[in-house]
Structure formats: C-alpha cells, structure tokens
Design an enzyme around this catalytic site. Structure first.
Site, PDB file in Angstrom:
ATOM      1  N   ASP A   7      -0.027  -2.282  -8.545  1.00 18.52           N
ATOM      2  CA  ASP A   7       0.288  -2.548  -7.207  1.00 18.52           C
ATOM      3  C   ASP A   7       1.021  -3.919  -7.081  1.00 18.52           C
ATOM      4  O   ASP A   7       0.125  -4.945  -7.302  1.00 18.52           O
ATOM      5  CB  ASP A   7      -0.883  -2.540  -6.387  1.00 18.52           C
ATOM      6  CG  ASP A   7      -0.830  -2.819  -4.933  1.00 18.52           C
ATOM      7  OD1 ASP A   7       0.136  -2.269  -4.151  1.00 18.52           O
ATOM      8  OD2 ASP A   7      -1.785  -3.410  -4.368  1.00 18.52           O
ATOM      9  N   GLU A  68       4.324   1.857  -7.032  1.00 17.37           N
ATOM     10  CA  GLU A  68       4.867   2.283  -5.984  1.00 17.37           C
ATOM     11  C   GLU A  68       5.956   1.890  -5.508  1.00 17.37           C
ATOM     12  O   GLU A  68       6.521   0.840  -5.799  1.00 17.37           O
ATOM     13  CB  GLU A  68       3.754   1.850  -4.772  1.00 17.37           C
ATOM     14  CG  GLU A  68       2.720   2.997  -4.200  1.00 17.37           C
ATOM     15  CD  GLU A  68       2.056   2.424  -2.910  1.00 17.37           C
ATOM     16  OE1 GLU A  68       0.993   3.352  -2.791  1.00 17.37           O
ATOM     17  OE2 GLU A  68       2.354   1.474  -2.556  1.00 17.37           O
ATOM     18  N   ASP A 141      -6.469  -4.463  -4.259  1.00 18.82           N
ATOM     19  CA  ASP A 141      -5.151  -4.338  -5.085  1.00 18.82           C
ATOM     20  C   ASP A 141      -5.542  -3.680  -6.404  1.00 18.82           C
ATOM     21  O   ASP A 141      -4.397  -2.955  -6.713  1.00 18.82           O
ATOM     22  CB  ASP A 141      -4.686  -5.702  -5.398  1.00 18.82           C
ATOM     23  CG  ASP A 141      -4.464  -6.606  -4.195  1.00 18.82           C
ATOM     24  OD1 ASP A 141      -3.252  -6.663  -3.692  1.00 18.82           O
ATOM     25  OD2 ASP A 141      -5.587  -7.205  -3.563  1.00 18.82           O
TER      26      ASP A 141
END
Length: 166
Positions: A7, A68, A141
């Site tokens: 992340d 991501e 996170d």
C-alpha cells in the site's frame, strides 16, 4: 507461492506478505509499515523506502509483488507523493527480479470480499478471517497491503490453474 503486497505512501508504506498454506488457505508471513519522518528531505524518504523494500524482498523472496494502481482523487499533492512511492516500489521490484502485478481498488475488494464496492471495515474483517488473525491488522496501511497481497495470491492461483495465461 509467496506474494508481497504494498500500500504505497511516502510517510507510511504498508506491506504484507502472504503465502499459500495449502488446501486453498492463506497465511500471513509478516506485515507492517515502512515509515519515514515528515521532516526528512523527500529524496531521502524515497531512498529509505527503497532500502526497506529491498530488505523485505531479500529476506522473504516473494514470487511476485502486488500493488494497487494509482487512484487519482481530489488531492493532487497526495497523488504525486503516492506516485513517487509507487515508482520506488516498481524500481525495487525490478532490481530484485520480482514480477509486479497491479490491481485497481475495486479488484482488490472483489478478490477479498467478493464485492467490488465493499467498505474498508468489510475488507479488513475479511483479511482477518482469510488469514486467521486474532484481530484486524493495524495500522490500516498494513491491512490494506495484506488485502492487495491476497488479491495477488488469488490472481496467481487462477493463472496457474489456467496454465500460465496472464
């Protein structure tokens, strides 16, 4: 199969390493955050993140890295910082010879909960359940990184079942 999920962020970069535990189950190997102080010069923050990622990959030898895709919201400055952090992630993976898999937030939610519009709490509860953790991983996170890693693991399993098609 071992996947490192990321992340990205410059102040706090979540990471989560998951592996196939057999019989369709997953196991969390390690998770947490790489953090940099806010008063550190930007180039040194990125260097510290790179070194932390390189260390994680050297210690855990993931088969793939999952991250991501950049979500461009209203805050342009935040998007720029996240983009810089993603660049560090991609460079560290390339230097380590680890293939990168990218997922949209909707794909991650779908892989973890079965619903692409799940909220953060639903995703976190499913991460906890899928990995058999005693509590929801903290900070957020790290939980997000574990969700990305699970999406990567599910994708790799499906690719293997389909005979290596990607």
């Amino acid at each position: 199969m071992r996947i490192l999920g990321i992340d990205p962020g410059t102040a706090r970069m979540g990471y989560g390493i998951v592996e196939d535990a057999g019989a369709g189950r997953e196991r969390a190997v390690e998770y947490g955050c790489l953090e940099t102080p806010p008063d550190m010069r930007p180039e040194l923050r990125l260097q510290a993140l790179y070194r932390g990622l390189a260390d994680l990959m050297a210690r855990h030898r993931p088969d793939a890295l999952a991250v991501e895709e950049l979500f461009f919201g209203r805050n342009v400055t935040t998007a720029i910082h996240v983009g810089q952090a993603r660049g560090v992630v991609l460079l560290a993976a390339a230097d380590s010879g680890v293939p990168v898999r990218e997922f949209t937030p909707m794909q991650v939610k779908m892989a973890v909960t079965g619903y692409g519009r799940a909220n953060k709490a639903q995703v976190q509860r499913m991460v906890q359940a899928l990995l058999g953790l005693p509590e929801i991983p903290k900070p957020d996170d790290a939980a997000d990184a574990l969700a990305v890693a699970l999406a990567g693991l599910h994708s790799e399993r499906l690719t293997a079942r389909l005979g290596g098609l990607s």
